[in-house]
Scaffold this motif. Structure first.
Motif, PDB file in Angstrom:
ATOM      1  N   ALA A   1      26.369   6.327  19.357  1.00 24.75           N
ATOM      2  CA  ALA A   1      26.526   7.777  19.194  1.00 24.75           C
ATOM      3  C   ALA A   1      26.718   8.183  17.735  1.00 24.75           C
ATOM      4  N   GLY A   2      27.382   7.353  16.961  1.00 27.96           N
ATOM      5  CA  GLY A   2      27.631   7.683  15.562  1.00 27.96           C
ATOM      6  C   GLY A   2      26.372   7.748  14.726  1.00 27.96           C
ATOM      7  N   ASP A   3      25.295   7.137  15.210  1.00 25.61           N
ATOM      8  CA  ASP A   3      24.035   7.128  14.460  1.00 25.61           C
ATOM      9  C   ASP A   3      23.184   8.356  14.739  1.00 25.61           C
ATOM     10  N   PHE A   4      23.569   9.147  15.759  1.00 37.69           N
ATOM     11  CA  PHE A   4      22.754  10.287  16.171  1.00 37.69           C
ATOM     12  C   PHE A   4      23.515  11.588  15.938  1.00 37.69           C
ATOM     13  N   ASN A   5      22.978  12.418  15.041  1.00 40.18           N
ATOM     14  CA  ASN A   5      23.615  13.693  14.736  1.00 40.18           C
ATOM     15  C   ASN A   5      22.659  14.879  14.814  1.00 40.18           C
ATOM     16  N   ASN A   6      21.365  14.614  14.872  1.00 47.71           N
ATOM     17  CA  ASN A   6      20.381  15.687  14.946  1.00 47.71           C
ATOM     18  C   ASN A   6      19.107  15.135  15.581  1.00 47.71           C
ATOM     19  N   ILE A   7      18.179  16.006  15.872  1.00 49.83           N
ATOM     20  CA  ILE A   7      16.974  15.587  16.588  1.00 49.83           C
ATOM     21  C   ILE A   7      16.136  14.624  15.752  1.00 49.83           C
ATOM     22  N   ASP A   8      16.190  14.737  14.418  1.00 43.88           N
ATOM     23  CA  ASP A   8      15.419  13.830  13.567  1.00 43.88           C
ATOM     24  C   ASP A   8      15.896  12.393  13.708  1.00 43.88           C
ATOM     25  N   ASP A   9      17.179  12.208  14.032  1.00 43.63           N
ATOM     26  CA  ASP A   9      17.696  10.855  14.239  1.00 43.63           C
ATOM     27  C   ASP A   9      17.075  10.216  15.478  1.00 43.63           C
ATOM     28  N   VAL A  10      16.798  11.032  16.493  1.00 49.13           N
ATOM     29  CA  VAL A  10      16.137  10.515  17.696  1.00 49.13           C
ATOM     30  C   VAL A  10      14.713  10.092  17.348  1.00 49.13           C
ATOM     31  N   LYS A  11      14.027  10.899  16.567  1.00 50.06           N
ATOM     32  CA  LYS A  11      12.654  10.563  16.154  1.00 50.06           C
ATOM     33  C   LYS A  11      12.633   9.250  15.367  1.00 50.06           C
ATOM     34  N   ARG A  12      13.660   9.050  14.537  1.00 53.08           N
ATOM     35  CA  ARG A  12      13.691   7.882  13.654  1.00 53.08           C
ATOM     36  C   ARG A  12      14.139   6.617  14.382  1.00 53.08           C
ATOM     37  N   LEU A  13      15.156   6.736  15.214  1.00 51.06           N
ATOM     38  CA  LEU A  13      15.772   5.556  15.815  1.00 51.06           C
ATOM     39  C   LEU A  13      15.232   5.218  17.207  1.00 51.06           C
ATOM     40  N   LYS A  14      14.629   6.186  17.868  1.00 47.86           N
ATOM     41  CA  LYS A  14      14.031   5.937  19.187  1.00 47.86           C
ATOM     42  C   LYS A  14      12.589   6.453  19.169  1.00 47.86           C
ATOM     43  N   PRO A  15      11.728   5.818  18.376  1.00 50.40           N
ATOM     44  CA  PRO A  15      10.356   6.312  18.235  1.00 50.40           C
ATOM     45  C   PRO A  15       9.627   6.348  19.580  1.00 50.40           C
ATOM     46  N   GLY A  16       8.963   7.480  19.831  1.00 51.58           N
ATOM     47  CA  GLY A  16       8.220   7.654  21.074  1.00 51.58           C
ATOM     48  C   GLY A  16       9.015   8.283  22.199  1.00 51.58           C
ATOM     49  N   TYR A  17      10.335   8.326  22.070  1.00 50.03           N
ATOM     50  CA  TYR A  17      11.179   8.829  23.160  1.00 50.03           C
ATOM     51  C   TYR A  17      10.996  10.334  23.375  1.00 50.03           C
ATOM     52  N   LEU A  18      10.942  11.084  22.297  1.00 52.54           N
ATOM     53  CA  LEU A  18      10.766  12.533  22.436  1.00 52.54           C
ATOM     54  C   LEU A  18       9.370  12.864  22.951  1.00 52.54           C
ATOM     55  N   GLU A  19       8.372  12.128  22.490  1.00 50.99           N
ATOM     56  CA  GLU A  19       7.021  12.347  22.992  1.00 50.99           C
ATOM     57  C   GLU A  19       6.947  12.041  24.489  1.00 50.99           C
TER      58      GLU A  19
ATOM     59  N   ILE B   1      18.793  17.988  24.394  1.00 55.22           N
ATOM     60  CA  ILE B   1      18.869  16.555  24.147  1.00 55.22           C
ATOM     61  C   ILE B   1      20.256  16.227  23.607  1.00 55.22           C
ATOM     62  N   VAL B   2      20.944  15.300  24.273  1.00 56.51           N
ATOM     63  CA  VAL B   2      22.318  14.956  23.904  1.00 56.51           C
ATOM     64  C   VAL B   2      22.487  13.441  23.939  1.00 56.51           C
ATOM     65  N   ILE B   3      23.641  12.985  23.450  1.00 54.16           N
ATOM     66  CA  ILE B   3      24.023  11.588  23.610  1.00 54.16           C
ATOM     67  C   ILE B   3      25.498  11.525  23.983  1.00 54.16           C
ATOM     68  N   ASN B   4      25.818  10.646  24.901  1.00 50.64           N
ATOM     69  CA  ASN B   4      27.200  10.433  25.331  1.00 50.64           C
ATOM     70  C   ASN B   4      28.041  10.029  24.111  1.00 50.64           C
ATOM     71  N   THR B   5      29.160  10.713  23.899  1.00 53.16           N
ATOM     72  CA  THR B   5      29.991  10.407  22.730  1.00 53.16           C
ATOM     73  C   THR B   5      30.598   9.008  22.811  1.00 53.16           C
ATOM     74  N   GLU B   6      30.640   8.412  23.997  1.00 49.95           N
ATOM     75  CA  GLU B   6      31.177   7.064  24.143  1.00 49.95           C
ATOM     76  C   GLU B   6      30.100   5.987  24.011  1.00 49.95           C
ATOM     77  N   ASP B   7      28.858   6.393  23.805  1.00 52.21           N
ATOM     78  CA  ASP B   7      27.794   5.421  23.600  1.00 52.21           C
ATOM     79  C   ASP B   7      28.037   4.688  22.279  1.00 52.21           C
ATOM     80  N   PRO B   8      27.837   3.376  22.260  1.00 54.98           N
ATOM     81  CA  PRO B   8      28.089   2.628  21.016  1.00 54.98           C
ATOM     82  C   PRO B   8      27.215   3.066  19.844  1.00 54.98           C
TER      83      PRO B   8
END
Length: 230
Positions: A109-127, A100-107
């Motif tokens: 991107a600075g909010d995502f540094n680990n998998i827990d950030d995906v769980k917190r900021l994009k709820p349901g996406y990992l599921e 699981i990655v994020i494009n470094t040019e995504d606006p």
């Protein structure tokens, strides 16, 4: 679209199954891919190496990535990404990491540094990602895929180590220290590789492919939905 690892110079090509172009199925509620799906160059999941965590050998391909950024990439586009975590898919008995990655040019991107950030900021996406990989081959008559770690995502450090290990496998492959089997390791960029070829040889390979022909019409089946009980 697939990296044609058995063809000279490993071009990107649409996959063919039983003589027809292959398209990803729409397994409700997912329409096509739910991320930008690609691969990390200079990596290889060695089919002769049994992973100590998954208990399965590699799938003989580069390591796959799921870019969760907001921009839809074009086919063949090269992007720089930040690694966030990984899912250990067991695909027909083979280890098939999904990083699981994020494009470094995504606006964002600075909010995502680990998998827990995906769980917190994009709820349901990992599921949804687990659900997608579990069921995407069912329309082909195959069983659900399985996962190591009970389908839990491993964190950034684990994922980076996985990328590094598959890079080491690739280095052994490209230097002819591992058995390539049916893989074609012809390349123009690894100067100390015994498979490195001249620019003239590479140009000859490209020219031998011939000119592009007319596009085949997209079959209506591409828009078909498949429904399964959870």
């Amino acid at each position: 679209m697939e990296i044609a690892t058995k063809d000279s110079l490993n071009p990107l090509k649409q996959d063919v199954k039983k003589g027809t172009l292959r398209y990803v199925h729409n397994v409700f509620p997912h329409k096509g891919y739910i991320w930008n799906y690609g691969a990390i160059p200079q990596t290889w999941e060695d089919p002769n190496h049994k992973d100590s965590d998954t208990g399965c050998c590699g799938d003989n391909d580069p390591i796959d990535i799921c870019d969760i950024g907001n921009q839809v990439c074009s086919q063949g586009e090269i992007i720089k990404v930040k690694v966030l975590g990984t899912l250990a898919l067991i695909d027909e008995g083979e280890t098939d990491w999904k990083v699981i990655v994020i494009n470094t040019e995504d606006p964002e991107a600075g909010d995502f540094n680990n998998i827990d950030d995906v769980k917190r900021l994009k709820p349901g996406y990992l599921e949804a990602t687990v659900d997608w990989f579990r069921r995407y081959k069912i329309p082909d008559g195959k069983p659900e895929n399985e996962f190591a770690f009970n389908g839990d995502f491993k964190d950034r450090d684990f994922a980076i180590q996985t990328v590094k290990s598959t890079h080491e496998f690739w280095k052994a492959l490209i230097s002819n220290k591992s058995n390539a089997g049916e893989l074609n390791c012809m390349n123009t960029s690894v100067s100390d590789s015994p498979f490195c070829c001249s620019a003239a040889d590479a140009e000859a390979v490209v020219k031998s492919a011939g000119a592009f022909g007319p596009e085949e019409p997209i079959p209506s089946s591409v828009n078909k939905w498949f429904y399964y009980e959870n």
